[in-house]
Scaffold this motif. Sequence first.
Motif, mmCIF file in Angstrom:
data_model
loop_
_atom_site.group_PDB
_atom_site.id
_atom_site.type_symbol
_atom_site.label_atom_id
_atom_site.label_comp_id
_atom_site.label_asym_id
_atom_site.label_seq_id
_atom_site.Cartn_x
_atom_site.Cartn_y
_atom_site.Cartn_z
ATOM 1 N N ILE A 5 0.857 -1.173 -0.232
ATOM 2 C CA ILE A 5 -0.019 0.005 -0.023
ATOM 3 C C ILE A 5 0.971 1.253 0.051
ATOM 4 O O ILE A 5 1.857 1.327 1.010
ATOM 5 C CB ILE A 5 -0.944 0.098 1.143
ATOM 6 C CG1 ILE A 5 -1.900 -1.146 1.116
ATOM 7 C CG2 ILE A 5 -1.790 1.309 1.344
ATOM 8 C CD1 ILE A 5 -2.944 -1.344 2.199
ATOM 9 N N ARG A 6 0.529 2.105 -0.893
ATOM 10 C CA ARG A 6 1.483 3.198 -1.295
ATOM 11 C C ARG A 6 0.805 4.553 -1.119
ATOM 12 O O ARG A 6 -0.316 4.784 -1.522
ATOM 13 C CB ARG A 6 2.150 2.968 -2.810
ATOM 14 C CG ARG A 6 2.561 4.605 -3.108
ATOM 15 C CD ARG A 6 2.654 4.377 -4.976
ATOM 16 N NE ARG A 6 3.215 5.710 -5.441
ATOM 17 C CZ ARG A 6 3.461 5.560 -6.834
ATOM 18 N NH1 ARG A 6 2.825 4.618 -7.510
ATOM 19 N NH2 ARG A 6 3.537 6.834 -7.204
ATOM 20 N N GLU A 7 1.440 5.384 -0.117
ATOM 21 C CA GLU A 7 0.899 6.749 -0.004
ATOM 22 C C GLU A 7 0.745 7.464 -1.501
ATOM 23 O O GLU A 7 1.997 7.498 -1.982
ATOM 24 C CB GLU A 7 1.804 7.657 1.077
ATOM 25 C CG GLU A 7 0.815 8.624 1.487
ATOM 26 C CD GLU A 7 0.498 10.022 0.631
ATOM 27 O OE1 GLU A 7 -0.407 10.436 0.507
ATOM 28 O OE2 GLU A 7 1.529 10.081 -0.262
ATOM 29 N N ASN A 8 -0.247 8.153 -1.764
ATOM 30 C CA ASN A 8 -0.418 8.405 -3.358
ATOM 31 C C ASN A 8 -0.495 9.944 -3.561
ATOM 32 O O ASN A 8 -0.688 10.126 -4.752
ATOM 33 C CB ASN A 8 -1.834 7.941 -3.614
ATOM 34 C CG ASN A 8 -1.713 6.975 -4.906
ATOM 35 O OD1 ASN A 8 -0.530 6.750 -5.632
ATOM 36 N ND2 ASN A 8 -2.879 6.610 -5.390
ATOM 37 N N THR A 9 -0.270 10.601 -2.478
ATOM 38 C CA THR A 9 -0.664 12.346 -2.617
ATOM 39 C C THR A 9 0.465 13.065 -2.586
ATOM 40 O O THR A 9 0.381 14.346 -2.927
ATOM 41 C CB THR A 9 -1.749 12.572 -1.948
ATOM 42 O OG1 THR A 9 -1.305 12.501 -0.467
ATOM 43 C CG2 THR A 9 -2.871 11.820 -2.165
ATOM 44 N N GLU A 10 1.792 12.629 -1.807
ATOM 45 C CA GLU A 10 2.722 13.699 -1.430
ATOM 46 C C GLU A 10 3.814 13.006 -1.688
ATOM 47 O O GLU A 10 4.318 12.449 -2.476
ATOM 48 C CB GLU A 10 2.464 14.406 -0.307
ATOM 49 C CG GLU A 10 2.200 13.133 1.063
ATOM 50 C CD GLU A 10 1.895 13.895 2.281
ATOM 51 O OE1 GLU A 10 1.230 15.002 2.174
ATOM 52 O OE2 GLU A 10 2.195 13.486 3.356
ATOM 53 N N GLY A 11 5.064 13.336 -0.566
ATOM 54 C CA GLY A 11 6.632 12.792 -0.679
ATOM 55 C C GLY A 11 6.939 13.420 -1.749
ATOM 56 O O GLY A 11 6.993 14.522 -1.967
ATOM 57 N N GLU A 12 8.157 12.944 -2.562
ATOM 58 C CA GLU A 12 8.769 13.273 -3.721
ATOM 59 C C GLU A 12 7.915 13.842 -4.753
ATOM 60 O O GLU A 12 8.531 14.726 -5.627
ATOM 61 C CB GLU A 12 9.884 12.671 -3.902
ATOM 62 C CG GLU A 12 11.011 12.389 -3.023
ATOM 63 C CD GLU A 12 10.803 11.478 -2.046
ATOM 64 O OE1 GLU A 12 11.862 10.804 -1.341
ATOM 65 O OE2 GLU A 12 9.657 10.927 -1.856
ATOM 66 N N TYR A 13 6.627 13.203 -4.973
ATOM 67 C CA TYR A 13 5.871 13.632 -5.989
ATOM 68 C C TYR A 13 4.741 14.830 -5.790
ATOM 69 O O TYR A 13 3.944 14.948 -6.710
ATOM 70 C CB TYR A 13 4.864 12.176 -6.474
ATOM 71 C CG TYR A 13 5.862 11.074 -6.794
ATOM 72 C CD1 TYR A 13 7.194 11.194 -6.686
ATOM 73 C CD2 TYR A 13 5.165 10.049 -7.186
ATOM 74 C CE1 TYR A 13 7.756 9.961 -7.282
ATOM 75 C CE2 TYR A 13 5.826 8.940 -7.936
ATOM 76 C CZ TYR A 13 7.128 8.901 -7.797
ATOM 77 O OH TYR A 13 8.095 7.688 -8.239
ATOM 78 N N SER A 14 5.341 15.491 -4.718
ATOM 79 C CA SER A 14 4.298 16.630 -4.675
ATOM 80 C C SER A 14 4.602 17.595 -5.591
ATOM 81 O O SER A 14 3.752 18.703 -5.895
ATOM 82 C CB SER A 14 4.893 17.197 -3.250
ATOM 83 O OG SER A 14 4.332 16.446 -2.193
ATOM 84 N N GLY A 15 5.771 17.427 -6.416
ATOM 85 C CA GLY A 15 6.095 18.474 -7.472
ATOM 86 C C GLY A 15 6.548 19.950 -7.059
ATOM 87 O O GLY A 15 6.210 20.863 -7.702
ATOM 88 N N ILE A 16 7.207 19.861 -5.815
ATOM 89 C CA ILE A 16 7.580 21.341 -5.537
ATOM 90 C C ILE A 16 9.076 21.259 -5.651
ATOM 91 O O ILE A 16 9.899 20.888 -5.171
ATOM 92 C CB ILE A 16 7.257 21.246 -3.629
ATOM 93 C CG1 ILE A 16 5.728 20.960 -3.478
ATOM 94 C CG2 ILE A 16 7.958 22.528 -3.391
ATOM 95 C CD1 ILE A 16 5.754 21.002 -2.060
#
Length: 365
Positions: A146-157
């Motif tokens: 189960i993968r957190e899907n909304t933030e982390g490195e993929y926040s695009g900041i």
Amino acid sequence: MFRLISKQKILAPRLSRSYIAGQFTGQKKANGNYTVTLIEGDGIGVEISQSVKDIFAAAKAPIDFEPVDVTPLLIDGKTTLPQEAVDSVNRNLVALKGPLATPVGKGHTSMNLTLRRTFNLFANVRPCKSVVGYDTPYKNVDTVLIRENTEGEYSGIEHTIVPGVVQSIKLITQPASERVIRYAFEYAKSINKPHVRVVHKASIMKLSDGLFVSTAREVAKEYPDVKLDFELLDNTCLRLTADPDDYKNVVMVMPNLYGDILSDLSSGLIGGLGLTPSGNMGNKVSIFEAVHGSAPDIAGKGLANPTALLLSSCMMLRHMSLNTEADKIEKAVLDTIASGPENRTKDLYGSSSTQHFTEQIISRL
């Protein structure tokens, strides 16, 4: 005068149970069927979606598909979905999605990322299970990630500090961490694997991954019947490829980037993304998808393998409590793959066309 606020109060406010993903609450229509939004996708998406529709019709699954167009719109520099598609998903509460290609060089954000953000799909569930009769170097793989899907490195900041120096910010928040971790505990209980393993790198990223880890410890207090442990990402990669049997009775949960990497690694153990189902869960809306590419090079040639979308559709049916139909279709799919290379598509070292593969599944329903 500045008021000092303790770090404990900032990082660990009282946890709320409001982040548990809701169960499917859609209602049957007058004909006894549920309506499911269908995003056929690009490239081979149309072909594999047709396979699903044919098999569902033959299995008499109580589903009416509602196709929608999700060709992206660029509004004020932001990738946006057509309103008709958004309304359909929000109305039906569940969707099945084929592979989507993001337009290159047109300023569009990833279509998959846009869907996740639009419907707040915070958890990606990726089960990987060996297919009996299709040999790989690994036997009896049965993992759930189960993968957190909304933030982390993929926040695009991201931004350029000076030419040649770019900073990319990894965003981890307690609310997003809590809801995906809580979902992992609930999911572990629902599939009778009462053991949650948090995969992290808090040894290096002490604040960001450290927050994810500390949130898991807090959530675990509400689930005394579920075991909790922790493992560093590099150790998980080593152990999972050395002996995946160690992960049979564990539900892994992790931040976004780690989940992206490990979910594909797990797929490789069973033969690739063409055999791997996936579900994206939100509080109200859920979208089930094939996670492989759109393969434009073979589109329209009758060579596409619909297995991943079919198995994802079975996940969808179980989410809708249509377990009998899910079991029947899944068994027919797996039996067809196991029946031999003459009934498998080329990517599975077979010689079958998409149509023949579909017909073989229907004959086994």
